[in-house]
Design an enzyme around this catalytic site. Sequence first.
Site, short mmCIF file in Angstrom:
data_model
loop_
_atom_site.label_atom_id
_atom_site.label_comp_id
_atom_site.label_asym_id
_atom_site.label_seq_id
_atom_site.Cartn_x
_atom_site.Cartn_y
_atom_site.Cartn_z
N ILE A 1 0.83 -1.21 0.00
CA ILE A 1 0.00 0.00 0.00
C ILE A 1 0.86 1.26 0.00
CG2 ILE A 1 -1.57 1.37 1.47
CD1 ILE A 1 -3.09 -0.66 -0.06
N CYS A 2 2.02 1.23 0.71
CA CYS A 2 2.81 2.45 0.78
C CYS A 2 3.39 2.81 -0.59
CB CYS A 2 3.91 2.34 1.84
SG CYS A 2 5.11 1.08 1.48
N THR A 3 3.71 1.79 -1.40
CA THR A 3 4.16 2.06 -2.77
C THR A 3 3.04 2.72 -3.56
OG1 THR A 3 5.68 0.19 -2.75
CG2 THR A 3 5.00 0.99 -4.90
#
Lengths: 427, 524
Positions: free
Chosen positions: A209-211
Site C-alpha cells: 500500500i505504501c508504494t
Amino acid sequence: MQVDGVVNDWPNRWRHPDVYMDRGGPFAPESFIGGDELKEFIHSEDCKILVVGAGGLGCELLKNLALMGFKSIDVIDMDTIDVSNLNRQFLFRYKDVGKSKAEVAAEFIMKRVPGCVVTPYFGKIQDKDEEYYSQFAIIICGLDSVEARRWMNATVLSMYDEDDPSTLKPIVDGGTEGFKGQSRVIIPKSTACYECSLDMQTKPVTFPICTIANTPRMPEHCIQYASILLWPKEYPTTKIDGDDPDHINWLFNEASKRAEEYGIRGVTRTLTMGVVKNIIPAIASTNAIVAAATANEAFKLATSCAATVNNYMMYVGDEGLYTYTFPLEKKADCPVCGTESVKLAIPATWKLHELMESLLERQGTQMKKPSLACGDRSLYMQGPPPLEAATRPNLEKLVSELVKEGDTVVVTDSGLPISLKLVIHFE
Amino acid sequence: MASQEGPSKEQKYDRQLRLWQAHGQRALENANILVVNACATATETLKNLVLPGIGSFTILDDKVADGADVGNNFFLDHTAIGQSRGKYATELLRELNPDVDGFHVDESPSRVIASEPSFFDKFTLVIATQLSEADVKALAAICWERGIPFLHVRSYGFVGYLRLAVKEHAIVETHPESILDLRLDCPFKELTEYADSFNLSTLENTDFAHVPYVVILLQALQAWRASNGKLPSTTPERNAFKAMVKSMERPGVEDENFQEAMKSVFRACSATVIPGNVASILNEAKAMTITPETSSFWILACATAEFAESEKSLPLAGVVPDMKSDTESFVKLQTIYRDRSHQDAARVHAIAASLAAASGATAPSMDETARFCKNARLLKVIRTSSIESELSEPCPKASEIGQMAQDLDSCIPFYLLLRGVDAFYAEHMRYPGYHLEEVETDIGLLKKSCAGVLTRMGLAVSTLTDDLIHETVRAGASELHTMASFMGGVCSQEVIKLITSQYVPLNNTFLYNGIKSVGGSFDL
Ligand SMILES: [Zn+2]
C-alpha cells in the site's frame, strides 16, 4: 435410427471408444472387464458425470464427454456469457451474450450430440448438498477460482466413508493460464487432494500500500491507487464492477491522471481492466489440451480400460512443448484429507493480534478474516458486531494468557473450506 | 468476410491479445492454412484456429463420412453420414466465427500431392492427418521445397504424435518472464552521470532507503574498479564485493533496496556479452546477400550486426524492472534507459533502411525495429530436420533413438510403433487390429512389420516389447475423441506460435502417451 422422434445411435457410432471397451490388453488394469455390459454402463445414468464450470474448460469437457459416450451429464455454472469468452468458449455465439453459460452449453451439446442428456444448473456449487453430489460417478472441475475448487474438494472428500465404497468420488481437475495448464486426478484418501497442493497456486500480484500511496513507479501502481484508495472514498457504498464500462472508464481516467502527475507511462484501458479484474490470458488451444487430458482421465476411470495418471500433469507450451507428469504427495497435516493435526510454534511473547497476522501471511491457506476459538471459548470473532466488540480486547492479550501449551485453536475463515485446527506450542 | 453486427475485435479477442498483441493477431488474420483430411484430430485443430480468428482455412478431403466419422467428430452431425466429410466439417467450423473464411476442396489428397504440387503454393502453413507414410513424405517434400511450415499430426488409440518440419523459423519475441539488460558492468555515459549525482552520505534516511539498487551497484562497482581495476570475477572477489556493498548500508534504515542490490550482485559482476546463439545469427546475417525477398528479420539482423560491430554491444533493451525507489528516481532511470534504447533503435533502423534501399527490399518499420532491438538478446532461429532425412535409411538418429528407448518412461517407443503401423498399412492396406477378430493374427503381423522397420533403421528388433506391440494392435486405429482433441490442441498451439512468430515452437516431434499421461519432445 429414430427412437421417439429422436435420432439415437447409428451403426458404428461408438466405434472409437468401443474398441477400448471391447478389448483387453497388456496395459489394461486387472480390474478391467470389457464387453457390452461396460459399454451400456458408460451410456447409462449409473455413470453420471458432473462438470463444474461451463467456461473455457467446461465447454470442451462437455463435448469430450458426450463424444466418448457419456450420456448423462450435469453442468453447474453461475456465470453468464461475456463477449470476451467467444475466443475460446465455442458453444457460445454473440447472440448468447448475457445468457447462462450452463444452459446455453447444455442446449448446444444436446442438439449436436443426440441422445446425450445434459442437465444445466445456473447457480452456485454451494447451493447443492451432499445428496446432490453423491449421485455422480466422477466429478470434473473446470474452474478458474481457487475458492470454488477448495469448496468442491472439501465437500467431495468429506462425503467419503471408508466403509462404503460407493461414497468414493474421484475428482478430475484442470486449470489453464495462457500457454500453460495442468490436469490431475484426486482419489479421496489415496492421492493428494486440492488442499494438499494449495501452496503450488500462483497468487495474484499485490503491491504494498505504501508504494501505491507514496512512491508509484509502474502503471499498475497508478491503477491500484485509483481502485483501492480513490474508489472507496468517492463511492463508499458501491463495489467496483469490472464488467461495467463506466467503472472501468472512471478508474482508467483517475489512473491516467495519477500517472501523468508522476511521469509514469503505460496506463492503458486494457491494462486497467487486466489489473482491476485480475485477468488471466486464456486461449482456445490450451483449454482444449487441458480439457482433453482431463476427460481422458475420466474415461479411463469410468471404464478401467487403462491406468490413470499418477497423478498430476503439467503442460507448458510457451517455450517449446513440455509436459511433466509426477505424483503429488499427500500432506499428512492437510486440513482436508490429513490425519495429523497442524502444529504451530509461536514465540511466547506474541499477542493474539500477532498470531492473527501470522495466519494471514500463512502459505497455502489463503485466509482473509480469521475467527479463532479454543474449545467453546471465542478468542476473537469477526462477527456479529456485538461478539466482535466483546472479543476485541483479547487481541492485545498475550496468546499464552488465552491458551495453554498444546491446546487446539480452531480457525474459521471465509477463505477456508473447512475449519483449521492448530495445536499451539510456545517457543 | 467481415462481420456486420458484432463485437469489436478488441473485446472478443481480449484474452488472447494479452498474449500476442495486435501485431500477432494481424499475422493470424492474414494467414491462409490448409488441412488435409477432416478427421476429428483435424477439426479439433481447426476449431482452435477458427476461434482466435485465423484468416482462412481450406480442407482437402474427398472422403464420404461414415457412422464412425460422425461419432467422434463434433463438426459433423448425423445428417453428414453418406455425404462429403470435408463439406460438412467446413460448414460447421465456419459457423464458429463469422470473421473466418473456410473452403473445401473435394479431391483426393493422394492425387493432388502426386500430380498438382502447385496447389500448395498459396498456403501459409500445411497440416496433414490420416495420410499414408508415402503421401506424408511427398507432401512434406513439396512444403519443404517451398519453405511452407508443415505439421503432421495423428491420434492413434492412446498415442498422440506431432511432427513439425520447417526449413527456417525466426523468432523475435520469445516472451521470457522478464528482459534484463541493465549494463551495470559497462554503463553508458548518461547512466554513470546519473549514478554519480547521488551523494549517499548526505541523504536523509527516507531518501537513502529509496535509492534504486541500480545506483547502489553502479557506485559500488565504480569504487571497486578504482581500487581493483576490473570487475570482481572470482568467488573471493565477489564475496569481497558483496561485503563492500553491505558496508554501504546505513544501520537502522529500511534496507529493501540493499537486499535487491545483494540479489543482483552476481549479474552485475557478469560482463554483458552477446549470447552465443545471437552472435551466430548476426554472423550468418553478415554473410548474407540482401535481395528484395529477404525477410525483415534478416535485414534487421544484418543491421544489428553492423551496429554491434561498431558499438561492441547489442542495442539496449530499454526495460527497467520495478525496484524499491521513489517515483522521481525510478522515472528518471527509466527515461535514461529508454532514451538510450531509442537512440540505438534509431541507428539500427537507419542502417536497415539503407541496406533495404540498396537491394530493393522493403525497409522494416520503426515499430518492428524497436521490437527487434528490445529482444535482440533473445533472438532465435529454428531449423528442423526434414522428414525426408528422418525417413532415410539407415536412420540418422538411430543410436540416440536406441538410447532413449532404454528408458521405460520414454515415449520414443510409440514413435517406432507408429512407423511399424505405417509399414503394416503399406503391406496389408488396412490397420492392425481394426476388426476385433483380427487382433490375434495381427499381433504377429505387426511384430513382423516392426521388426522390418527397426532393422531398416539400424535398431535392434528387441527395442519394442511384445506388450507394446499387442497394445498397439488393441488400439485398432481408433481415434478417441479425447486424444484427437488433445492433439488438436497441441497442434493448433504450435500453428499459432509459427504464424505469429512469437513464443518458441517445438523442434521437432512431440509424442504423448495417453495411458500414463506422459509426453516428450524429440529432435528426430
Ligand atoms: Zn489434502
